[in-house]
Design an enzyme around this catalytic site. Structure first.
Site, PDB file in Angstrom:
ATOM      1  N   LYS A 180       0.841  -1.200   0.000  1.00 42.96           N
ATOM      2  CA  LYS A 180       0.000   0.000   0.000  1.00 42.96           C
ATOM      3  C   LYS A 180       0.873   1.247   0.000  1.00 42.96           C
ATOM      4  O   LYS A 180       1.941   1.290   0.631  1.00 42.96           O
ATOM      5  CB  LYS A 180      -0.909  -0.036   1.235  1.00 42.96           C
ATOM      6  CG  LYS A 180      -1.940   1.077   1.322  1.00 42.96           C
ATOM      7  CD  LYS A 180      -2.819   0.850   2.540  1.00 42.96           C
ATOM      8  CE  LYS A 180      -3.922   1.891   2.681  1.00 42.96           C
ATOM      9  NZ  LYS A 180      -4.810   1.592   3.826  1.00 42.96           N
ATOM     10  N   SER A 255      -9.598   1.343   2.922  1.00 48.04           N
ATOM     11  CA  SER A 255      -8.770   2.164   2.054  1.00 48.04           C
ATOM     12  C   SER A 255      -7.687   1.381   1.310  1.00 48.04           C
ATOM     13  O   SER A 255      -7.044   1.904   0.395  1.00 48.04           O
ATOM     14  CB  SER A 255      -8.082   3.259   2.894  1.00 48.04           C
ATOM     15  OG  SER A 255      -7.225   2.668   3.872  1.00 48.04           O
ATOM     16  N   SER A 279      -9.840  -1.414   7.019  1.00 46.64           N
ATOM     17  CA  SER A 279      -9.325  -1.115   5.684  1.00 46.64           C
ATOM     18  C   SER A 279      -8.513  -2.227   5.039  1.00 46.64           C
ATOM     19  O   SER A 279      -8.103  -2.100   3.885  1.00 46.64           O
ATOM     20  CB  SER A 279      -8.482   0.163   5.720  1.00 46.64           C
ATOM     21  OG  SER A 279      -9.304   1.278   5.948  1.00 46.64           O
TER      22      SER A 279
END
Length: 618
Positions: A180, A255, A279
């Site tokens: 990420k 996310s 997330s």
């Protein structure tokens, strides 16, 4: 009961001033209505009796000790200022490159299987890496899973590993992975999905990235995400939205949506995400892969671009429970640079058996009330039935303050976000507005121009709940309810070994369908965020496909603190009981741009129609 609130433009301007932001007249009206709705919902905390409850500001265990002073590398002045706003750094772009011919199936194997093949020299690291790069380039236009692709760096890493030869002592030797974009990577752009960090090149690696490199991974690139991890859909990325590989008109969750998409579509064998309120688990559920949010403190947060410091945890996403366990075994462990990093020994996660015999699995009755779609309920009940048929004891449990968890979480998360994002002011790194009248003008304009709307919304609400006159009514009370929620979970584990619960009340929804209603979006986290408040581990895995939508449904296993090994054992057993959901193919178009590749640097593009591959792939 909650009351209807009225927020005027003047109060919005005051929140913006506290946050060093400016708002337009259009935003004043928009935020006034949204803030009234959100703050009105948060008044649900008024129904919770908190007298005499000691606030809980961090889920750290009491046996954590402050870190000792230690010597660390002092970065040079040049390193510190390398990303200063006046630096003229060029942007990175994802190259559109696909290899000619049939797509390699190597990228569709499990992480464990491909590692065995690599160690046996059945395939080279370069071949495996090229297979992933091929899949990335075939799917990326449709999926948007990446912000930065480091193709040259990945092939250089692969060739270096091939030259050294297989290393059985490196747990992830030769495995291509992504991470990420909230995790800093030395020499490789890290933007946190935000324009304010669009050209930030970190001078160091995050702890987890250090661990991946040491374990022999090939780092392919950085995954798309909601800006500063603030969102549940990956629509809030400053660059482009990510798309669900099962239906590209739908969200992948967030996310860490880009990480889940990358794993589910076989662009990489595993990825790292961050989980602040669900997330990792929510996008894993919506995309049909496995994701783990570890116990708070199990994985170091050093090098994580912070959203909510008492909530954030780094965790793995993979295509099976065993693969997820293998990645956690690499990234878990104590780090003296993180005061919240636990000194507890790391169990041998990959050696955990899969037997469910004698276990009691609890299910929270409050999670099965209003708000859950019928097809999600059906898939969850079918999972329960599988367990009952296997003679596994299911125990109903109660978490009575579940309804208060959403308000509690968002008060704490927004307050911490307001504090953490105060550092982005255009002074030392990140975006700086030009032609500013004075220092305060530079602060306000840099932040206003650099942050997206969702980030501004959360910063302003966070500044509000921390402000004089509202701190006790919101932030302190939320910290008191947080302790109540944690105590309820710990009490529940007196009657069960693990808890099984849904992850999302809905399967993946259409992109843009909740864009104008932030409260509706926040409610999508109803089943996940209480774990972050309590600091507990949660393992999400697919349990079926929605009867009407054909989209993945995920459930999460919740354990006591530091019981990841137990979650993997139960998860493996559950995975063995359930039918595989298959792989998504929605990203595959009838025509792809492909590259006629030669080892030279000469490249040529042409259009190739590949319906035969689609048919052979199911």
């Amino acid at each position: 009961m909650s009351e209807t609130k009225t927020i005027g433009p003047g109060e919005v301007r005051h929140m913006a001033q506290l946050s060093r932001l400016s708002v337009s007249q259009e935003e004043e009206s928009l935020f006034a209505a949204q803030f009234a709705s959100i703050l009105g919902y948060m008044d649900v905390l008024n129904d919770v009796a908190v007298e005499g409850v000691n606030p809980l500001y961090s889920p750290c265990d009491h046996d954590f000790v402050p870190r000792e002073d230690h010597a660390c590398h002092t970065r040079t002045h040049e390193e510190i200022l390398a990303n200063a706003p006046q630096s003229d750094s060029s942007s990175f772009v994802v190259p559109r490159i696909v290899w000619e011919g049939p797509m390699s199936e190597l990228c569709e194997r499990s992480l464990t299987a491909i590692r065995d093949a690599l160690l046996a020299k059945e395939v080279s690291v370069r071949e495996v890496t090229l297979s992933c790069l091929e899949r990335i380039q075939a799917s990326e236009k449709a999926l948007g899973a990446l912000i930065t692709l480091d193709r040259e760096g990945a092939l250089k890493q692969a060739d270096a590993l091939d030259a050294q030869g297989p290393n059985p002592d490196a747990p992830l030797w030769g495995i291509p992975v992504t991470v990420k974009d909230a995790l800093v990577t030395k020499g490789l752009r890290t933007s946190a999905g935000s324009r304010i960090l669009e050209n930030f090149i970190p001078p160091y690696d995050a702890f987890v990235v250090e661990r991946l490199r040491a374990a022999g991974c090939v780092l392919l690139g950085k995954n798309n995400m909601d800006e500063f991890a603030m969102g549940s859909t990956t629509e809030n990325s400053a660059f482009h939205p990510a798309h669900n590989p099962w239906d590209t008109e739908r969200v992948p969750g967030g996310s860490s949506g880009g990480s889940a998409v990358s794993v589910a579509s076989c662009q990489s064998f595993a990825s790292l995400g961050t989980d602040t309120g669900g997330s990792i688990r929510q996008p894993a559920a919506l995309c049909g892969c496995v994701g783990l949010k570890p116990t708070y403190g199990r994985v170091s947060r050093y090098g994580v671009i912070a959203y909510g410091s008492s909530l954030d945890q780094v965790g793995p996403l993979a295509r099976s429970v065993a693969d997820c366990a293998r990645v956690l075994s690499v990234i878990a462990g104590h780090d003296p640079r993180d005061a919240t990093s636990s000194p507890r020994p790391v169990p041998a996660y990959t050696e955990t058996g899969a037997s469910l015999t004698g276990l009691r699995i609890g299910y929270p009755t409050e999670f099965y009330g209003e708000g859950m779609d019928s097809e999600v309920r059906e898939a969850c009940m079918a999972c329960h039935k599988k367990l009952e048929d296997a003679h596994i004891e299911l125990v109903p449990i109660s978490l009575p303050h579940t309804k208060a968890a959403i308000a509690t979480y968002y008060i704490i998360a927004m307050a911490e976000a307001s504090s953490n994002l105060a550092r982005y002011d255009g002074v030392r790194y990140g975006y700086r507005a030009s032609d500013c009248a004075d220092l305060m003008d530079m602060y306000v304009r840099s932040r206003t121009e650099g942050f997206g709307r969702e980030v501004k919304r959360r910063i302003m609400l966070g500044a509000f709940v921390l402000s004089s006159g509202y701190y006790d009514a919101y932030y302190r009370k939320a910290a008191q309810v947080r302790r109540i929620l944690r105590d309820e979970y710990l009490a529940a584990f007196q009657s069960c070994d693990v808890i099984l619960a849904p992850v999302s009340p809905k399967t993946a929804w259409k992109i843009g369908s909740h864009a104008d209603d932030p409260l509706a979006m926040y409610l999508m986290d109803a089943y996940t965020l209480s774990l972050n408040l309590a600091g507990l581990p949660g393992l999400s895995l697919p349990v079926g496909l929605g009867r009407e939508s054909g989209l993945p449904v995920g459930m999460q296993l919740i354990g006591p603190p530091f019981a990841e090994d137990l979650l993997f054992r139960v998860g493996q057993g559950l995975e063995d009981l359930l039918e595989p959901i298959g792989m998504p193919k929605a990203w595959m178009s009838d025509e792809w741009w492909v590259l006629i590749h030669a080892e030279s640097t000469k490249h040529e593009y042409r259009l190739l129609s590949v319906p035969a591959y689609k048919e052979s792939s199911g």
